[in-house]
Design an enzyme around this catalytic site. Sequence first.
Site, short mmCIF file in Angstrom:
data_model
loop_
_atom_site.label_atom_id
_atom_site.label_comp_id
_atom_site.label_asym_id
_atom_site.label_seq_id
_atom_site.Cartn_x
_atom_site.Cartn_y
_atom_site.Cartn_z
N SER A 142 -23.25 -3.87 28.23
CA SER A 142 -23.04 -3.89 26.79
C SER A 142 -24.28 -3.41 26.08
O SER A 142 -25.38 -3.40 26.62
CB SER A 142 -22.72 -5.31 26.33
OG SER A 142 -23.90 -6.08 26.43
N LYS A 143 -24.05 -3.01 24.84
CA LYS A 143 -25.12 -2.50 23.98
C LYS A 143 -26.28 -3.48 23.88
O LYS A 143 -27.42 -3.08 23.75
CB LYS A 143 -24.57 -2.33 22.56
CG LYS A 143 -24.17 -0.91 22.24
CD LYS A 143 -23.87 -0.83 20.77
CE LYS A 143 -22.81 0.24 20.54
NZ LYS A 143 -22.19 0.24 19.26
#
Length: 484
Positions: A255-256
């Site tokens: 994820s970011k």
Amino acid sequence: MNNKEIRVRFAPSPTGYLHIGGLRTALYNYLFAKNQKGKFILRIEDTDRNRYVEGAVDNLISTLNWAGLQADEGPKSGGDYGPYLQSERLDIYNEHIKKLIDNKKAYYCFCTQERLTELRKRQKEEGLQTKYDKHCLSLSKEEIDQKLNDNTPYVIRLNIEPNNEISFNDIIRGEVTFNTGIIDDQVLIKSDGFPTYHFANVVDDHLMKITHVIRGEEWISSTPKHVLLYDYFNWERPLFAHLPLLLNPDKSKLSKRQGDVAVEDYMGKGYLKGALINFIALLGWNAGDDKEFYTMDELINAFSLERVNKAGAVFNLEKLDWLNAEHLRNTPNGEILIMLKNEISKSKYSSFECTDEYLLLIIEAMKERVSFVKEYIEKCPYFFEPPTEYDEKVVKKRWKEDSHDLLKIFSQRIEQLVNPTKEDYEKTLKNFCEEKEIGLGKLIHPLRLALSGVGIGPGIFDLIFILGKEESLKRIDKALEQIK
Ligand code: GLU
């Protein structure tokens, strides 16, 4: 024997950037297609108008092209099965949904949002699975026509018979079975008249003659709906291969929050496309040996879906950096030169003037010491400007009482050389040390400090030769003045 042409597709929704997981999906499709002498198709799934992003398609295509994944058919390349943008295929979906409605495999649903919300609430309270209750399936033809005439808003739903088993064979996961009881009557056409992902995806995969659907694991729960659609249309199903998830080092889903996920970020950081492709290829696949360095052609030769893992693949940036260094080392100097000039033009040395030959010498001398093109500047700024200070620790350790005098006499020797080669410098220095009966280090360390301001770098003879006689003498003079 099956002679059917292998046709695979990458079918992204244009969100504005290409996710690293998307690049992996695109790459595996590409490698499989090229390995099988088949076609790699790019289809843009842009039917969600709420998610429309200006310029996203162009950006996506240029990122794929940067990575070397040119589509054989697609919005820019054309092809016999276009258009390749779903938003330009609405007539096709309309025509196909009619067939399903006629066969009672799909039906109009006029339920209001209020009713649906109420239904969900009630099902939740009763501890039931929340799904549509087929209320509108019992409408008569007259009732439906009446509502359509009145322009009552509607969606069109898939009519799923409950309590059937659906199975499909996944190339990576083997047999996967679902009970239809847990599947909702999926909306196929939304109230804005656009198809949902599921419907457009299946219609297009069929019409574009896709033989293998290779996509991320997050789509596996959609596959039963797709399989049902194939069966309802009486179409041959493609083969499915669901790729393992990408994980952060702590095994959570990539994820970011834990780092960059856009391919564009990695391009911006100066990763070579060959290294990024090599790295991504190994996220969930290996050839069964411990080979880690691959060129694109080697990947094409070695790739097979059978060797894709089921388990999630951990995204390990250290490995990417290592691969980048390996690929950079394998890049011809002429190509590095072009990239280096580009880096220089973006750096504070943008107005630095020199010949290509000068840069090529730096490239050769530093090749084993850098992992990124930009490090040809960061790790040896002294090739672009004289040192403004001298590393104190190195001065303390290497600048001895006699350093000043030795360097001074040595510089006079250099002054007498005419157009010296690297070997001339070497000979001069060695003769000098022999004559003075001192170890080479006695001179080499102070000399390096004077020329570069630091204690490490390329070979000393490379350093002095690249800088050249005039510049080196100037730097030695300045050091003799400044280092005490
Ligand atoms: N449009 C879907 C996506 O954004 C495609 C999934 C599939 O390959 O079927 O990834």
